[in-house]
Every structure is written in structure tokens, then in C-alpha cells.
Design an enzyme around this catalytic site. Structure first.
Site, PDB file in Angstrom:
ATOM      1  N   SER A 119       0.865  -1.175   0.000  1.00 11.51           N
ATOM      2  CA  SER A 119       0.000   0.000   0.000  1.00 11.51           C
ATOM      3  C   SER A 119       0.901   1.224   0.000  1.00 11.51           C
ATOM      4  O   SER A 119       1.936   1.236   0.672  1.00 11.51           O
ATOM      5  CB  SER A 119      -0.881   0.014   1.258  1.00 11.51           C
ATOM      6  N   ALA A 121      -6.433   2.914   1.869  1.00  9.32           N
ATOM      7  CA  ALA A 121      -7.859   3.157   2.103  1.00  9.32           C
ATOM      8  C   ALA A 121      -8.068   3.789   3.475  1.00  9.32           C
ATOM      9  O   ALA A 121      -8.800   4.773   3.615  1.00  9.32           O
ATOM     10  CB  ALA A 121      -8.640   1.855   1.988  1.00  9.32           C
ATOM     11  N   HIS A 173     -11.070  -3.901  -2.634  1.00  9.38           N
ATOM     12  CA  HIS A 173     -11.198  -5.064  -3.502  1.00  9.38           C
ATOM     13  C   HIS A 173     -12.628  -5.178  -4.054  1.00  9.38           C
ATOM     14  O   HIS A 173     -13.327  -4.188  -4.216  1.00  9.38           O
ATOM     15  CB  HIS A 173     -10.743  -6.328  -2.787  1.00  9.38           C
TER      16      HIS A 173
END
Length: 281
Positions: A61, A114, A151
Site C-alpha cells: 500500500s 484506504a 477489492h
């Protein structure tokens, strides 16, 4: 599927390269050509990513990059950006985005892009960390008041009776006029720039092969698609394997730098707010 790769700097000096990617349909699509030996490249086989904790090349990430910057450098390919879409906050109720303050929200990890994006939007909420594929169920059962979906959950939450509260990709684009950078690939600095560039080219070639042989790559990726049918998986892959995956370009690099800069300024990421990309020849 993920596995062990063998690369070589020269004919006399073989170097084993361990490459890790997440077991999701978009990553599987990207690495289809490598995993099924469709390319004639210096990297010949993949090793199960879960079998080792040390990777020469790894999917990360972007929010995790500041903690790894001393040992890894970002490659200019294999990334996932959301352009006008991204991780979604959902609830069983029709909440307004500003009503997320103070709520218990299920999140897929504290080092995910996120989570960082949601904290930049609303600093005041109680994160409840759980596996990303458990979040929808937790929201449905009201174990939490909202959930942050990544996802494929971003696509099929409506059929689970949940309401969209906030699309962080839309919010980020409105704030910055840039795509939301979510995950990329990083290579160990210790490998040196020559081998790193060889690895970068191999990954880019694999992505290109998948895009040029979309049907067969998608069929391979379906084994990682969990609850999605082929049509939904194709849509999901199209969201995160695209022009940004082949190369960030200046706009993509700007987006990564902006996310790291804002996260650092907010005290959510360790400084300094610098980002290093492998220089391609």
C-alpha cells in the site's frame, strides 16, 4: 499463483528473486504472464508469497511506503489507482458522509491507503481492524456502524443491502484533481538499480501481456475472484489494471507524492514526506 522467481544479473551470477503480490484478481491478472510462463524473461517462476517474510519485490500500500522507504524503492509499474472511484464506506443506514464522525468503522488495516484516505477525510472515528473480506458481514450484522470496503466488495455491496456513504476516490479527485493511489510495487534497494530495472521491465511486460490477452488472463485471475462472476471480475480488473498500471507518468507520481505529503502533514505517516521512484533508463 504467487511463487518463487529466479532472475540473473549475468550468465555467471544467478540471483534468486522473491516476488510477492496479494491474492486478488487484479494482481493475479497483472502477474498472469509470469505465473504461467507466457513470457521469455529472466524471471522464470513464482514462489508462494505467504511462505516467506522477506521479499525482493513486493506489492505494498502506498500508505505503508514511508515505513519502508529506507529499504525499498517504488517501481513505475504494477500500481493500482482509482480515477474517480476508490475504497467505499458503506452502512446499513443511509448516512451522510459528515455523520461518520465518532462512528465505529471496520477497516482492512491501519497501513492501507484506504484507511489513510478515510482518516484524511474524517480524523474522528473509531477504527475496528478486520480482514477485508469480513467487513461486509460485520456491517450487515451491525457489529460496526460502517465499513471501509476495498477489492471486489466495492462492486457487490448493493446486492448485500448496504448503502454507499462515501466514495473516497471521488472525494480525493474533487480535492486534488488526481487519481487516488492505492497500491504499488517496490523493490529492495540492495538489489541495485540494474537488476531493479530488469525486474521493472519484466513486471511491465507481464501487465502488457495480460491486457493484450485479456480473456485468458481473466480466466486465470478468476481463481482469485472469490464471490465475483466473470462479468463482475472483468469490471473490477478494468478498474485497477489499466494505463496507470503500465506506468504512473508525472500525474501518477504527483498523486503518490500528494497522498504521502498530506498523510505526513496530518501526523498519520512518519516523515519526511519524500517519495523515491526507480529511475528508468
Amino acid at each position: 499463483m504467487p511463487g518463487q522467481q529466479t532472475a540473473s544479473k549475468t550468465e555467471k551470477e544467478p540471483v534468486e528473486i522473491k516476488l510477492a503480490h496479494s491474492p486478488d484478481s487484479d494482481d493475479a491478472f497483472m502477474f498472469y504472464a509470469l505465473a504461467t510462463h507466457k513470457l521469455s524473461t529472466p524471471i522464470q517462476s513464482l514462489n508462494e508469497a505467504a511462505l516467506t517474510e522477506t521479499y525482493d519485490v513486493t506489492a505494498i500500500s502506498f500508505a505503508a511506503y514511508p515505513s519502508l522507504r529506507d529499504k525499498y524503492i517504488l517501481l513505475d509499474c504494477g500500481a493500482s489507482f482509482g480515477e474517480g472511484y476508490g475504497p467505499i464506506v458503506v452502512s446499513t443506514k443511509s448516512l451522510k458522509p459528515q455523520e461518520l464522525a465518532g462512528k465505529r468503522i471496520a477497516v482492512p488495516g491501519l497501513k492501507t491507503s484506504a484507511y489513510l484516505s478515510l482518516k484524511l477525510y474524517e480524523p474522528n472515528f473509531e477504527p475496528v481492524v478486520m480482514s477485508f473480506d469480513k467487513i461486509i458481514d460485520a456491517v450487515q450484522k451491525e457489529v460496526v456502524e460502517a465499513g471501509l470496503l476495498i477489492h471486489e466488495g466495492q462492486l457487490f455491496f448493493p446486492q448485500m443491502g448496504l448503502h454507499r456513504v462515501l466514495d473516497l476516490g471521488i472525494w480525493w479527485q474533487e480535492q486534488t484533481r488526481l487519481p487516488l493511489p492505492l497500491g504499488g510495487n517496490a523493490v529492495r534497494r540492495a538489489l541495485g538499480p540494474e537488476l531493479a530495472r530488469q525486474i521493472s521491465k519484466t513486471i511491465r511486460d507481464s501487465v502488457s501481456y495480460g491486457l493484450e490477452h485479456r480473456e485468458e488472463a481473466l480466466n486465470y485471475a478468476m481463481q482469485f475472484a472469490r464471490e465475483m462472476d466473470t462479468e463482475l471480475a472483468d469490471k473490477f480488473v478494468g478498474m485497477y489494471v489499466n494505463k496507470w498500471t503500465l506506468g504512473y507518468g508525472e500525474r501518477g507520481k504527483q498523486a503518490v507524492k500528494e497522498l504521502i505529503k498530506r498523510g505526513t502533514k496530518a501526523g498519520l505517516l512518519p516523515g519526511p514526506p519524500t517519495v523515491d521512484f526507480l529511475v528508468e533508463e
